[in-house]
Design an enzyme around this catalytic site. Structure first.
Site, PDB file in Angstrom:
ATOM      1  N   ASP A 206      31.191  -1.335  26.508  1.00  0.00           N
ATOM      2  CA  ASP A 206      30.727  -0.365  27.483  1.00  0.00           C
ATOM      3  C   ASP A 206      31.812   0.670  27.764  1.00  0.00           C
ATOM      4  OD1 ASP A 206      28.832   0.426  29.706  1.00  0.00           O
ATOM      5  OD2 ASP A 206      30.620  -0.045  30.885  1.00  0.00           O
ATOM      6  N   GLU A 264      40.123 -11.728  12.352  1.00  0.00           N
ATOM      7  CA  GLU A 264      40.711 -13.057  12.175  1.00  0.00           C
ATOM      8  C   GLU A 264      39.639 -14.145  12.278  1.00  0.00           C
ATOM      9  OE1 GLU A 264      43.486 -16.137  11.603  1.00  0.00           O
ATOM     10  OE2 GLU A 264      43.427 -14.009  11.057  1.00  0.00           O
TER      11      GLU A 264
END
Length: 557
Positions: A206, A264
């Site tokens: 957002d 990752e």
């Protein structure tokens, strides 16, 4: 047709469904949609519509000021919607159906009731003081600078207890976080890891370009041309050029680090790639495109809001799409929206007939489409009586047209009481449309000419075609005013999309002797071979045409 290539990531080949949780389906009779309601409607999403991912509006506990965007606890659920065990069950069911879940992540601010902020404002010496943006008053006691809030007035609020101002880009109950504080950054990254560990598939970030401001707190200069700097000017807020209170260059370092975190997770589980999707409401494309990262190492996709205003005319749509296509670096992938929880519904903005053209546009452009719930059946804005207004923004300045309730009304499922959104004896949190008995999922599933039939057909064709999913885009320039014509091409197929944005019949003249097969019209009343020397488009008609495979390509002028 060719099946989409498996090497393409899900977020590039799929259709995202923007689901406003409170308005989707009420399972327990309290008049509010909830996670259990989504569970009840998974067949609709996975089997009827066949979308690929669900973006859920905020479901965190909140202070109730901004529809969940004022978070009080980042690692829990608002009891209105359910609990963590229900979320885990929903996620498991979604994954079982090969769908994904994208959660809202709100990095710019929290609620002023968040434990972090309560600690931060308790004392200037508290370890969390630096987790928010605090500043001294000027010599005359006024705010540190001239920055304005989206909600009106100064973006600074005086705290009498600690005798400093805190920054709030939005409502004063939404204090801005200080991303220059390493401890805050680590805490927010831990929030992301919490949800990734539960199996979340992506983040919708957002207000992504707001999180870092000018550390010197310089004044913003005046904006002499507000109509040129925003799709929908917000009055006082757009009286300034926002050079120093958003879009700071240091922001990109945060997103590179966040992307590394998601990468990752993907490295540890290559079969579960995660998405970073960002709300970047910038309309200078040279600024907007920087959020992909110089090495495509930031957001996977920043939302493109350019079509929200451009959808009125074919010329404006083409200008936006061609501009974006020209500036995207190699490998970058666009993401288009035509409606969301902050915008008037597309059917209300352009009318029912043109809303069908808009849906064909959205689902055939190069890029990931985001469909706002209810737009697939042509829901429109609903008048909200003063006694039923819920949006605090509208309650604060009534009658100014800023209220967002009209586009957030309950989903219309059938012709029963409350359109099947909730039990007959419940009161929906917002009123339903007067035409809900006619405009609903059940009625449109039985209607071969309905908006839902059109949407389902477009999603099916998109999924079944490599060209429509990940193919190239080229637009035609020599077409009648009011028409948009473009081609989507893959290794073994080409599609022509021709859209008439006018109320009159138009004739598209392409290469002599070229032919195609009209697969789908927005009117849903014709198919068959067509002569592309002169293609007739009726008023407010869009056509999706597969081209013949031949050596001589249609000339794009």
């Amino acid at each position: 047709m060719n099946q989409p290539q498996h090497a393409v990531p899900w977020w590039q080949s799929g259709v995202i469904y923007h689901l406003y949780v409170r308005s989707f389906k009420d399972s327990d009779g309290d008049g509010n949609g909830d996670l259990a309601g989504i569970l009840q409607q998974l067949d609709y999403l996975s089997e009827t519509l066949k979308v690929d991912a669900l973006w859920l509006s905020p479901v965190y506990p909140s202070g109730g000021i901004d529809a969940g965007y004022d978070v009080t606890d980042h690692t829990n659920l608002d009891p209105l919607f359910g609990d963590l065990s229900l979320f885990d069950r929903l996620l498991a069911e979604v994954h079982r159906r090969a769908l994904r879940v994208i959660l809202d992540f709100i990095p710019n601010h929290t609620s002023d009731r968040h434990p972090w902020f309560l600690a931060s404002r308790s004392s200037r010496e508290h370890p969390k003081r630096d987790w928010y943006v605090w500043a001294d008053a000027q010599e005359d006691g006024s705010a540190p600078n001239n920055w304005l809030s989206h909600w009106g007035g100064s973006a600074w609020e005086w705290d009498a207890h600690t005798r400093q101002y805190y920054l709030h880009t939005f409502h004063k109950a939404q204090p801005d976080l200080n991303w220059r504080c390493q401890a805050l950054k680590e805490a927010m990254f831990a929030v992301v890891s919490f949800w990734l560990d539960r199996g979340m598939d992506g983040l919708r970030i957002d207000s992504a370009h707001y999180i870092l401001k000018d550390p010197a707190l310089r004044d913003n200069p005046p904006n002499l041309y507000p109509e040129l700097t925003a799709y929908k000017p917000l009055g006082e807020y757009d009286s300034q050029l926002h050079l120093y209170d958003r879009d700071h260059a240091d922001t990109h370092g945060i997103y590179r680090d966040l992307r590394r975190l998601l990468d990752e997770y993907e490295r540890l589980d290559p079969h579960h790639p995660r998405l970073m999707l960002g709300e970047v409401s910038l309309f200078d494309w040279s600024q907007w495109v920087t959020y992909y990262g110089a090495a495509l190492d930031e957001l996977h996709m920043p939302f493109n809001f350019g079509l929200l205003g451009a959808i009125r005319t074919a010329r404006e749509v083409r200008q936006v799409v061609d501009a974006v296509e020209s500036i995207l670096p190699a490998g970058a992938w666009p993401c288009y929206v035509l409606g969301n929880h902050d915008e008037s519904r597309i059917a209300s903005r352009v009318g029912e007939a043109r809303a069908r053209i808009a849906m064909m546009l959205l689902l055939t452009l190069r890029g990931t489409p985001v469909v706002y719930y209810g737009d697939e059946i042509g829901m429109h804005d609903v008048h909200i009586p003063a006694s039923r207004i819920q949006d605090p923004w509208e309650l604060r300045v009534p009658g100014q047209g800023f209220g967002r309730d009209p586009e957030r009304t309950p989903m219309q499922w059938d012709k029963s009481t409350h359109a099947g959104f909730c039990q007959a004896n419940a009161l929906p949190w917002l009123p339903l449309a007067e035409d809900a008995k006619e405009c609903n999922v059940a009625s449109q599933l039985a209607d071969a000419s309905s908006m839902l039939t059109l949407t389902r057909s477009l999603i099916h064709l998109r999924h079944s075609s490599t060209a429509l999913t990940v193919g190239s885009y080229s637009s035609f320039s020599q077409v009648p005013e009011g028409c948009l014509v473009y081609e989507r091409s893959g290794p073994h197929e080409r599609w022509l999309i021709a859209l008439n944005f006018t109320n009159e019949e138009q004739f598209i003249r392409l290469a002599e002797g070229s032919h195609g097969y009209l697969v789908l019209s927005t009117h849903l009343d014709r198919q068959g071979a067509v002569d592309l020397s002169v293609l007739s488009l009726r008023a407010n008609e869009g056509c999706l045409i597969v081209m013949e495979i031949q050596d001589q390509r249609v000339h794009l002028s």
